[in-house]
Design an enzyme around this catalytic site. Structure first.
Site: not given
Ligand code: GLC
Length: 556
Positions: A214, A268
């Site tokens: 994440d 991500e």
């Molecule tokens: C990422 C996740 C999202 C979350 C954010 C904070 O972007 O995909 O859903 O709110 O991180 O953890």
């Protein structure tokens, strides 16, 4: 035909189709209206039959759920609303038995404000060493009444919250790039690094095949936490893509590589340039990362072709496989996006109420599915993509749960509309999301007309979105995933995307209103919609349709 390149037995993650399970909304096993591990375990045969290779579970850990579980209070246990650690272990074993790999979500940028570390930090007072694991700083202004710097939270409002000390006086501020319930961890602190290395071992020992990381671009912060200033350079922000982050991934990669079984990291990584993005994919860092370009791109042949080219060009030098993502739990469902006048997506302006022709959107979504499934690399399917679900745009305000709704003062309606519980059966109060006779209703209401989109309603319909996905995933697995990760564009009319890959495979997506001839000397194996015939009786591909065809006589 594409130039022949040698075949290799590439590791699974280079070409996997990975299904994203947003646990809370996938399937409810215990009847409390919230999806859980029991529900997911029941549906493993469905997922095997769908034909995906791996499952990515969004955070299932102990959490107060201030951000749907992305606020973790215990990284080594399962939240009771989802189940138990023993159930997670069984789920991993059962998924493997069905031939499905398991990826868990790791949230290293921040934890929950209920995590023992943060409680200790608050309880210990201003000088507590426990505060060093976070970013506590004195405020600016005569009395420390202003935040330490000008950073804004991704969810809106300042990225700082001031604590009240035990004696009732206002104290230091702590950094949270997301909600105040998600304090950012200080990755300069050795205990933070050691803790996450241990968490990796914890789940690797339990057999997980990989981690989705994440906010992978966000862990390191620029020394001194300088202001961004009035006109920030998006490629040089003090809270993202700071070089030290790469050292973290290098150390994690060594840990992962010491385990057998082709374990993998997917990051991500939301960054403005392909160059920044690719640095995360160097051979000693992450194996792959979500490529969000196609998810943000409009339904426009020129732009899509550029995205494909840019993506392949960015990945090649670092030897990483590209990935293709049309939607996830943070974005607008693409059936809705593609049915709008403006078909692009912008995280900072989701335009959640813009009208959409979802019939048109679904036709394009089907075409986009075949396009992305035909491209080299890995592909992600967000739960419900395979049912053609639209965004739910009319959830009443009082039911919205995403913190972005309240944090933005209601200007951003948040991400609940893509998180509505899945419809499994065409009847029943929860359309099969919860078991028959469950007392609770789904945590978000399903639209009345989702009975027609339920798995059971699509199951036996050869033209359903579900069966399109099944057939495409199966053909992809048997005929495409072993091909070299290259493609060759072929000549086509304007607003048409046409390419070949090895073994005589052709993919043609017609984004123009004019029907297009099939690639010459090929046989259609799959089309995203009905084909037509021209005056001479030749098969043509109408607008917003993708066709997969193979050269006559081509063998796999
Ligand atoms: C990422 C996740 C999202 C979350 C954010 C904070 O972007 O995909 O859903 O709110 O991180 O953890």
């Amino acid at each position: 035909m594409t130039e022949r390149a040698p075949r290799t037995a590439a590791p699974w993650w280079r070409h996997a189709a990975i299904y994203q399970i947003y646990v809370r909304s996938f399937a409810d096993g215990n009847g409390d209206g919230v999806g859980d591990l029991a529900g997911a375990r029941d549906r493993l045969p469905y997922l095997r039959e769908l034909g995906v290779d791996a499952l990515w579970f969004t955070p299932w850990y102990v959490s107060p759920m201030a951000d749907g579980g992305y606020d973790v209070a215990d990284y080594r246990d399962i939240d009771p609303v989802f189940g138990t650690l023993a159930e997670a272990e069984s789920l991993i074993t059962e998924a493997h038995a069905q031939g499905l790999r398991v990826i868990v979500d790791l949230v290293p940028n921040h934890c929950s404000d209920r995590h023992p570390w943060f409680r200790e930090a608050l309880a210990g007072g201003p000088q507590a060493p426990a505060r060093d694991r976070f970013w506590f700083m004195p405020g600016r202004g005569a009395h420390g009444e202003l935040p330490p710097n000008d950073w804004q939270s991704y969810f809106g409002g300042p990225a700082w919250t001031r604590v009240v000390e035990a004696d009732g006086t206002p104290g230091d501020w702590y950094l949270h790039m997301f909600a105040p319930q998600q304090p950012d961890l200080n990755w300069e602190h050795p205990a933070v690094r050691a803790e996450f290395e241990d968490i990796l071992h914890f789940w690797l020992r339990r057999g997980v095949d990989g981690f989705r990381i994440d906010v992978a671009h966000g862990l390191a912060k620029k020394p001194g936490l300088p202001d961004v200033g009035p006109a920030p350079d998006p490629t040089d922000l003090p809270y993202q893509d700071v070089d030290d982050v790469h050292e973290v991934y290098r150390s994690w990669r060594k840990i992962l590589d010491a385990y057998d079984g082709e374990r993998t990291f997917v990051g991500e990584v939301w960054l403005p340039t392909a160059e920044q993005f690719a640095r995360y994919l160097r051979p000693d860092e992450l194996h792959s990362a979500f490529n969000f370009e196609i998810l943000c791109a409009p339904w426009d042949a020129r732009v899509l072709r550029e995205v494909v080219e840019r993506t392949l060009a960015a990945h090649a030098p670092v030897g990483a496989p590209p990935t293709w993502v049309l939607a996830n739990h943070d974005t607008i469902r693409h059936v809705t996006r593609y049915g709008r006048e403006d078909t692009s997506f912008d995280m900072s302006d989701k335009r959640l109420l813009d009208p959409s022709d979802t019939g048109l959107g679904r036709r394009r979504a089907r075409a986009a599915a075949l396009l992305t499934l035909a491209l080299p690399g890995g592909v992600y399917v967000y739960q419900g993509d395979e049912l053609g679900l639209p965004e739910v745009q009319d959830l009443p305000d009082e039911l919205l749960q995403d913190p972005t709704f309240t944090r933005s003062g209601g200007t951003d309606r948040g991400r609940d509309g893509c998180r509505v519980p899945l419809p499994w059966t065409a009847e029943g109060p929860s359309l099969g999301f919860s078991p028959a006779g469950a007392a609770a209703t789904p945590w978000l209401p399903q639209p009345a007309d989702w009975d027609g989109l339920a798995v059971a309603a699509q199951q036996d319909d050869p033209d359903s979105v579900l069966n399109l996905y099944r057939t495409a995933l199966s053909l992809r697995r048997t005929r495409l995933t072993r091909l070299p990760e290259t493609l060759t564009w072929t000549e086509s009319a304007a607003d048409v995307l046409s390419f070949t890959r090895q073994d005589g495979f052709h993919c043609l997506t017609n984004l123009s209103p004019t029907p297009q001839p099939l690639p010459r000397d090929t046989e259609v194996v799959l089309a995203s919609g009905p084909l037509e015939e021209d005056a001479e009786g030749r098969v043509t591909v109408p607008g917003d349709t993708t066709v997969w065809s193979w050269e006559r006589g081509a063998t796999s």
